[in-house]
Design an enzyme around this catalytic site. Structure first.
Site, PDB file in Angstrom:
ATOM      1  N   ARG A 111       8.513   3.899  -4.534  1.00  0.00           N
ATOM      2  CA  ARG A 111       8.272   3.258  -3.304  1.00  0.00           C
ATOM      3  C   ARG A 111       7.328   1.968  -3.355  1.00  0.00           C
ATOM      4  O   ARG A 111       7.553   0.967  -3.066  1.00  0.00           O
ATOM      5  CB  ARG A 111       8.150   3.960  -2.049  1.00  0.00           C
ATOM      6  CG  ARG A 111       8.127   3.066  -0.896  1.00  0.00           C
ATOM      7  CD  ARG A 111       8.146   3.819   0.600  1.00  0.00           C
ATOM      8  NE  ARG A 111       6.789   4.527   0.735  1.00  0.00           N
ATOM      9  CZ  ARG A 111       6.695   5.511   1.778  1.00  0.00           C
ATOM     10  NH1 ARG A 111       7.383   5.706   2.497  1.00  0.00           N
ATOM     11  NH2 ARG A 111       5.162   5.748   1.665  1.00  0.00           N
ATOM     12  N   GLU A 125      12.172   2.635  14.139  1.00  0.00           N
ATOM     13  CA  GLU A 125      11.105   3.786  13.573  1.00  0.00           C
ATOM     14  C   GLU A 125       9.924   3.797  14.582  1.00  0.00           C
ATOM     15  O   GLU A 125       9.823   2.898  15.653  1.00  0.00           O
ATOM     16  CB  GLU A 125      10.758   3.726  12.342  1.00  0.00           C
ATOM     17  CG  GLU A 125      10.029   2.471  11.919  1.00  0.00           C
ATOM     18  CD  GLU A 125       9.870   2.260  10.431  1.00  0.00           C
ATOM     19  OE1 GLU A 125       9.766   3.057   9.577  1.00  0.00           O
ATOM     20  OE2 GLU A 125       9.415   1.040  10.042  1.00  0.00           O
ATOM     21  N   TYR A 162       0.715  -1.111   0.047  1.00  0.00           N
ATOM     22  CA  TYR A 162       0.013  -0.014  -0.059  1.00  0.00           C
ATOM     23  C   TYR A 162       0.977   1.200   0.022  1.00  0.00           C
ATOM     24  O   TYR A 162       2.231   1.050   0.247  1.00  0.00           O
ATOM     25  CB  TYR A 162      -0.928  -0.134   1.089  1.00  0.00           C
ATOM     26  CG  TYR A 162      -0.342   0.499   2.609  1.00  0.00           C
ATOM     27  CD1 TYR A 162       0.453  -0.390   3.178  1.00  0.00           C
ATOM     28  CD2 TYR A 162      -0.575   1.563   3.109  1.00  0.00           C
ATOM     29  CE1 TYR A 162       1.058  -0.079   4.410  1.00  0.00           C
ATOM     30  CE2 TYR A 162      -0.170   1.906   4.085  1.00  0.00           C
ATOM     31  CZ  TYR A 162       0.686   1.049   4.876  1.00  0.00           C
ATOM     32  OH  TYR A 162       1.208   1.456   6.066  1.00  0.00           O
ATOM     33  N   LYS A 202       6.326  -1.504   2.085  1.00  0.00           N
ATOM     34  CA  LYS A 202       5.206  -0.802   2.623  1.00  0.00           C
ATOM     35  C   LYS A 202       4.142  -1.939   2.493  1.00  0.00           C
ATOM     36  O   LYS A 202       3.151  -1.841   1.473  1.00  0.00           O
ATOM     37  CB  LYS A 202       4.769   0.495   2.295  1.00  0.00           C
ATOM     38  CG  LYS A 202       3.987   1.264   2.913  1.00  0.00           C
ATOM     39  CD  LYS A 202       4.154   2.474   2.715  1.00  0.00           C
ATOM     40  CE  LYS A 202       3.067   3.515   3.270  1.00  0.00           C
ATOM     41  NZ  LYS A 202       3.129   3.367   4.800  1.00  0.00           N
TER      42      LYS A 202
HETATM   43  N1  PDD Z   1       2.687   5.407   7.476  1.00  0.00           N
HETATM   44  N2  PDD Z   1       7.348   4.182   8.919  1.00  0.00           N
HETATM   45  C1  PDD Z   1       6.419   3.528   8.819  1.00  0.00           C
HETATM   46  C2  PDD Z   1       6.259   2.128   9.529  1.00  0.00           C
HETATM   47  C3  PDD Z   1       5.190   4.044   8.381  1.00  0.00           C
HETATM   48  O1  PDD Z   1       3.956   3.467   8.047  1.00  0.00           O
HETATM   49  C4  PDD Z   1       5.008   5.356   7.742  1.00  0.00           C
HETATM   50  C5  PDD Z   1       3.932   5.679   7.069  1.00  0.00           C
HETATM   51  C6  PDD Z   1       6.410   6.189   8.022  1.00  0.00           C
HETATM   52  C7  PDD Z   1       6.753   7.411   7.070  1.00  0.00           C
HETATM   53  O2  PDD Z   1       6.491   7.282   5.681  1.00  0.00           O
HETATM   54  P1  PDD Z   1       5.822   8.461   4.964  1.00  0.00           P
HETATM   55  O3  PDD Z   1       6.588   9.859   5.284  1.00  0.00           O
HETATM   56  O4  PDD Z   1       6.183   8.082   3.506  1.00  0.00           O
HETATM   57  O5  PDD Z   1       4.555   8.675   5.231  1.00  0.00           O
HETATM   58  C8  PDD Z   1       7.348   5.534   8.381  1.00  0.00           C
HETATM   59  C9  PDD Z   1       1.587   5.925   6.627  1.00  0.00           C
HETATM   60  C10 PDD Z   1       1.220   7.221   6.654  1.00  0.00           C
HETATM   61  C11 PDD Z   1       0.347   4.862   7.046  1.00  0.00           C
HETATM   62  O6  PDD Z   1       0.689   3.842   7.205  1.00  0.00           O
HETATM   63  O7  PDD Z   1      -0.730   5.620   7.098  1.00  0.00           O
END
Ligand code: PDD
Length: 290
Positions: free
Chosen positions: A50, A178, A31, A146
């Site tokens: 990504r 993270e 996703y 992701k």
């Molecule tokens: N989540 N790390 C994890 C585990 C995440 O799920 C996310 C983002 C990030 C930050 O990634 P980005 O800056 O590309 O949004 C880091 C999204 C927003 C979600 O799962 O809703």
């Protein structure tokens, strides 16, 4: 609210998938979440790149070209009843007629998108910062992908919510990984510390904007493994994500982050980075590209 499911635009409430969908049975899918400001998608090329990496990592063909993704996203963005949005894209390995872990030959993927309002931190959270807790990182070894297998993330996030906190910051083998849905930065003696983008964290699009901004402004930056003790002794901590942007963490496991009179308050490096981020975001949005 409009959604897109397998080639059709339809009201979200009418979208239906099979209970044999492999996303449902096995979390067999990937996703993306793309933030949209004033109906302009932010960094869409990076999000689509990504997505491709995630699909490659789980051995799924990308069912749409980048141009096709942009057309679908563009229509959802235009039809949504709100200006700032989060576009959700999910692709699963489709619905077979049986439950079998092996990839089903000839089964089309399930492609699902919808636009939700972008839930950014409120003014108070932004101004005062948020509290976080810590926990061991119990996820698998490909956190750079992701995928929709998010149960450890969900449990970590709920544990934070139960404690009245915004996020759970995770450690693996004594090192920072993270947050449950965010990347984490620390600051020590004016130097921004960020963990390397290996298999153990998601390469956040917002995180990469922040790394670019640090380089552009010549802010001292050290990308390297960060020990748990360094996080606990940090002068400042912040989270990044598409929804949270740059958000200060001011309490960690019930203790104020930082030292001296500014302990427990968003620090100067965090504040500056948030300002750089907002200026950059507004600038690219003004020019119609992210
Ligand atoms: N989540 N790390 C994890 C585990 C995440 O799920 C996310 C983002 C990030 C930050 O990634 P980005 O800056 O590309 O949004 C880091 C999204 C927003 C979600 O799962 O809703």
């Amino acid at each position: 609210m409009t959604a897109y499911l397998n080639g059709q635009f339809l009201p979200l409430a009418e979208a239906r998938i099979s209970p044999l969908d492999r996303g449902f049975l096995y979390a067999d899918g990937a996703y993306e979440v793309i933030p949209v400001y004033s109906r302009h998608p932010f960094r869409i090329d990076e999000h689509l790149r990504r997505l491709q990496q995630s699909l490659d990592g789980i051995r799924m063909a990308n069912p749409r070209s980048d141009a096709e993704w942009k057309t679908i996203v563009g229509r959802l963005v235009a039809e949504a009843g709100f200006e700032d949005q989060a576009i959700y894209i999910q692709i699963t390995r489709g619905a077979d007629d049986k439950r079998d872990p092996c990839f089903p030959p000839g089964v089309p993927p399930t492609v699902f998108l919808f636009a939700a309002p972008l839930l950014r931190p409120g003014a108070e959270q932004r101004e005062r910062g948020v509290a976080a807790i810590t926990a061991p990182d119990l996820r698998w070894g490909r956190c750079d992908l992701k995928t929709v297998a998010l149960l450890p993330n969900v449990l970590a996030r709920q544990t934070a919510a139960d404690a009245g906190c915004a996020e759970t910051i995770m450690f693996r083998d004594g090192y920072l990984t993270e947050g449950s849905s965010t990347n984490v930065f620390a600051v020590r003696d004016g130097v921004i510390l960020a963990p390397p983008q290996d298999h153990l964290i998601l390469p956040g699009v917002t995180c990469n904007v922040v790394l670019e901004l640090a380089a552009a402004h010549r802010a001292p930056l050290d990308v390297r493994p960060i020990r748990e003790e360094e996080v606990r002794a940090a002068d400042e901590l912040w989270l990044t994500s598409s929804a949270k942007e740059v958000l200060a963490v001011v309490m960690l496991d019930g203790r104020p982050v930082g030292r001296g009179p500014q302990a427990g308050r968003p620090g100067p490096v965090t504040r500056r980075m948030h300002e750089w981020f907002c200026a950059f975001r507004d600038e690219v949005m003004r020019h119609g590209r992210g």
